[in-house]
Design a protein around this motif. Sequence first.
Motif, PDB file in Angstrom:
ATOM      1  N   UNK A 146       0.825  -1.200   0.000  1.00 41.88           N
ATOM      2  CA  UNK A 146       0.000   0.000   0.000  1.00 41.88           C
ATOM      3  C   UNK A 146       0.863   1.255   0.000  1.00 41.88           C
ATOM      4  N   UNK A 147       0.580   2.170  -0.910  1.00 42.00           N
ATOM      5  CA  UNK A 147       1.237   3.476  -0.923  1.00 42.00           C
ATOM      6  C   UNK A 147       2.748   3.366  -0.943  1.00 42.00           C
ATOM      7  N   UNK A 148       3.405   4.108  -0.045  1.00 41.96           N
ATOM      8  CA  UNK A 148       4.868   4.116   0.011  1.00 41.96           C
ATOM      9  C   UNK A 148       5.419   2.968   0.843  1.00 41.96           C
ATOM     10  N   UNK A 149       4.546   2.061   1.278  1.00 39.70           N
ATOM     11  CA  UNK A 149       5.033   0.917   2.039  1.00 39.70           C
ATOM     12  C   UNK A 149       4.938   1.152   3.524  1.00 39.70           C
ATOM     13  N   UNK A 150       6.065   1.086   4.209  1.00 37.89           N
ATOM     14  CA  UNK A 150       6.087   1.097   5.666  1.00 37.89           C
ATOM     15  C   UNK A 150       5.727   2.453   6.258  1.00 37.89           C
ATOM     16  N   UNK A 151       5.270   2.435   7.514  1.00 34.29           N
ATOM     17  CA  UNK A 151       5.090   3.652   8.285  1.00 34.29           C
ATOM     18  C   UNK A 151       6.454   4.077   8.820  1.00 34.29           C
ATOM     19  N   UNK A 152       6.786   5.330   8.627  1.00 31.75           N
ATOM     20  CA  UNK A 152       8.101   5.834   9.005  1.00 31.75           C
ATOM     21  C   UNK A 152       8.303   5.758  10.517  1.00 31.75           C
ATOM     22  N   UNK A 153       9.385   5.070  10.940  1.00 31.18           N
ATOM     23  CA  UNK A 153       9.754   5.034  12.349  1.00 31.18           C
ATOM     24  C   UNK A 153       8.947   4.109  13.226  1.00 31.18           C
ATOM     25  N   UNK A 154       8.015   3.350  12.669  1.00 29.55           N
ATOM     26  CA  UNK A 154       7.195   2.435  13.468  1.00 29.55           C
ATOM     27  C   UNK A 154       7.883   1.073  13.595  1.00 29.55           C
ATOM     28  N   UNK A 155       7.502   0.312  14.626  1.00 27.54           N
ATOM     29  CA  UNK A 155       8.114  -0.977  14.913  1.00 27.54           C
ATOM     30  C   UNK A 155       7.339  -2.118  14.246  1.00 27.54           C
ATOM     31  N   UNK A 171      12.160 -15.556  20.470  1.00 27.67           N
ATOM     32  CA  UNK A 171      13.262 -14.602  20.317  1.00 27.67           C
ATOM     33  C   UNK A 171      12.926 -13.631  19.177  1.00 27.67           C
ATOM     34  N   UNK A 172      12.034 -12.683  19.436  1.00 26.53           N
ATOM     35  CA  UNK A 172      11.547 -11.809  18.364  1.00 26.53           C
ATOM     36  C   UNK A 172      12.598 -10.821  17.884  1.00 26.53           C
ATOM     37  N   UNK A 173      12.351 -10.277  16.697  1.00 25.13           N
ATOM     38  CA  UNK A 173      13.156  -9.187  16.164  1.00 25.13           C
ATOM     39  C   UNK A 173      12.193  -8.127  15.639  1.00 25.13           C
ATOM     40  N   UNK A 174      12.611  -6.871  15.741  1.00 22.68           N
ATOM     41  CA  UNK A 174      11.797  -5.746  15.280  1.00 22.68           C
ATOM     42  C   UNK A 174      12.595  -4.950  14.251  1.00 22.68           C
ATOM     43  N   UNK A 231      17.515  -2.147  13.465  1.00 27.08           N
ATOM     44  CA  UNK A 231      17.169  -3.473  13.965  1.00 27.08           C
ATOM     45  C   UNK A 231      17.120  -3.433  15.483  1.00 27.08           C
ATOM     46  N   UNK A 232      16.033  -3.928  16.058  1.00 27.21           N
ATOM     47  CA  UNK A 232      15.859  -3.970  17.509  1.00 27.21           C
ATOM     48  C   UNK A 232      15.784  -5.424  17.959  1.00 27.21           C
ATOM     49  N   UNK A 233      16.616  -5.784  18.932  1.00 18.95           N
ATOM     50  CA  UNK A 233      16.620  -7.116  19.521  1.00 18.95           C
ATOM     51  C   UNK A 233      16.437  -6.990  21.025  1.00 18.95           C
ATOM     52  N   UNK A 234      16.127  -8.106  21.671  1.00 14.48           N
ATOM     53  CA  UNK A 234      15.952  -8.097  23.114  1.00 14.48           C
ATOM     54  C   UNK A 234      17.148  -8.752  23.793  1.00 14.48           C
ATOM     55  N   UNK A 235      17.834  -7.979  24.638  1.00 14.15           N
ATOM     56  CA  UNK A 235      18.920  -8.500  25.448  1.00 14.15           C
ATOM     57  C   UNK A 235      18.319  -9.263  26.627  1.00 14.15           C
ATOM     58  N   UNK A 236      18.795 -10.481  26.861  1.00 11.22           N
ATOM     59  CA  UNK A 236      18.353 -11.290  27.989  1.00 11.22           C
ATOM     60  C   UNK A 236      19.445 -11.289  29.051  1.00 11.22           C
ATOM     61  N   UNK A 237      19.115 -10.833  30.234  1.00  7.38           N
ATOM     62  CA  UNK A 237      20.098 -10.817  31.317  1.00  7.38           C
ATOM     63  C   UNK A 237      20.543 -12.245  31.626  1.00  7.38           C
ATOM     64  N   UNK A 238      21.847 -12.496  31.671  1.00  2.89           N
ATOM     65  CA  UNK A 238      22.327 -13.862  31.898  1.00  2.89           C
ATOM     66  C   UNK A 238      22.068 -14.321  33.328  1.00  2.89           C
ATOM     67  N   UNK A 296      19.599  -1.782  20.095  1.00  7.26           N
ATOM     68  CA  UNK A 296      19.278  -1.275  18.768  1.00  7.26           C
ATOM     69  C   UNK A 296      20.545  -1.152  17.934  1.00  7.26           C
ATOM     70  N   UNK A 297      20.428  -1.456  16.673  1.00  6.77           N
ATOM     71  CA  UNK A 297      21.477  -1.057  15.741  1.00  6.77           C
ATOM     72  C   UNK A 297      21.265   0.404  15.371  1.00  6.77           C
TER      73      UNK A 297
END
Length: 302
Positions: A146-155, A171-174, A231-238, A296-297
Motif C-alpha cells: 500500500x502506498x509508500x510501504x512502511x510507516x516511518x519510524x514504526x516498529x 526470540x523476536x526481532x523488530x 534493527x531492535x533485539x531483546x537482550x536477555x540478562x544472563x 538497537x542497531x
Amino acid sequence: SPFAPADKIARARNIVINKALSINGLQGALYVAGNWQNNLGVSGFNAGVGEVRFMSSTGKQTISTSDAAENFYKLTIANTSNQASSDEVTLLKPVTVAGEFNLAKGRLLTTTSNTLTITNNLASAVNANGANDTYVNGPMRWDPTSGSGYEDGKEYLFPVGKPTGKYGAYRPVVIIPTLPSGAPGTVQPTIYAAEYFPTAGPGIGSRSFLGILNTEYWEIARPLGNVDAVVKLIYIKPTSISDWSDVEPCFTCNVAIAKQYGGTTWNFTNFPSTSSGFDMVKPETRWSGDATGPVYSKLLSN
C-alpha cells in the motif's frame, strides 16, 4: 460446525474446499479445529475482511492449497494443544495475510518455500502473545503493498523463535524503517525477512566472539527495495556470568550490535563514530548486570 464459537467445538473437523467459499462482513469468522485444504486455490476461497482462526485443542493442524499460496485477510493462530516438541500449525504452502496476523497461542511452522508474508503496511498488523510455546518457527516476511510501504519510524514485529533457544524459545526481532526523503517515487517497494537460529552464526567461530554470539543469531534480510531500517533485539540478562565474555568491539561491556567493515573489522553499526554504542535512549550495548531490555542497531542499509 466450524462456524461455532470456540467453546462449542468438541471435535477437530477439517475444512476441505471443493466449492467457492467466502467470508462476508466485518464480523465474519471461520473457526478451524482441523486441517485447512483448499482444492480450488484462489477461486475457492475469498477471505473478504473476515477472520480464519486455527484453534485446535487436540493436535497439529496444516494449511494447504492447490494454488501457489493461500490468501487470508485476518489470520489467527490459537492452537492450545501445546505439544512438547511439535508445531501446532504447519504451512504446506506459502500464506499471505492482507489484514491482521494474530499469534494468540501455539507455534506456526514455516519454511523458506512455505513462508508467512504480511502485506499490510501498518505496523499494528502483527499482534503476538509471544511466549516459549507461542512463536513463528521459521522465516516470515513483511511486504507492504500500500502506498509508500512502511510507516516511518514504526516498529514492525517478527515474532520468531525456535524450540531449542538457549535463552527461551521466543526470540523476536523488530525492524524500524526510516523512509528516504524526497519525492515518493524515490521509495521502492521494500521487503524485509527474518528468522531466528539457536546456533552459532555463520563465520562466528573464526572470530573472537564468545558467549551469546556462539549460541544464537538472527538472519535479517532486505531482498527487495531501498528503505533502510534500525534493527531492535531483546537482550536477555544472563543467569550466570560464565555465559559472557568481553565482545569485540566493546571490551568494557558484554554484548554489542556490531557490523563487519571491509571484510575484516567489526565495529559499531555507525562506525567510525566511536561513541555510537553508548546511546542510553536506544542503546547498542549492554552490560551483564543490566536488566533485560532492548538493544538497537543504528540505521542500516544492508
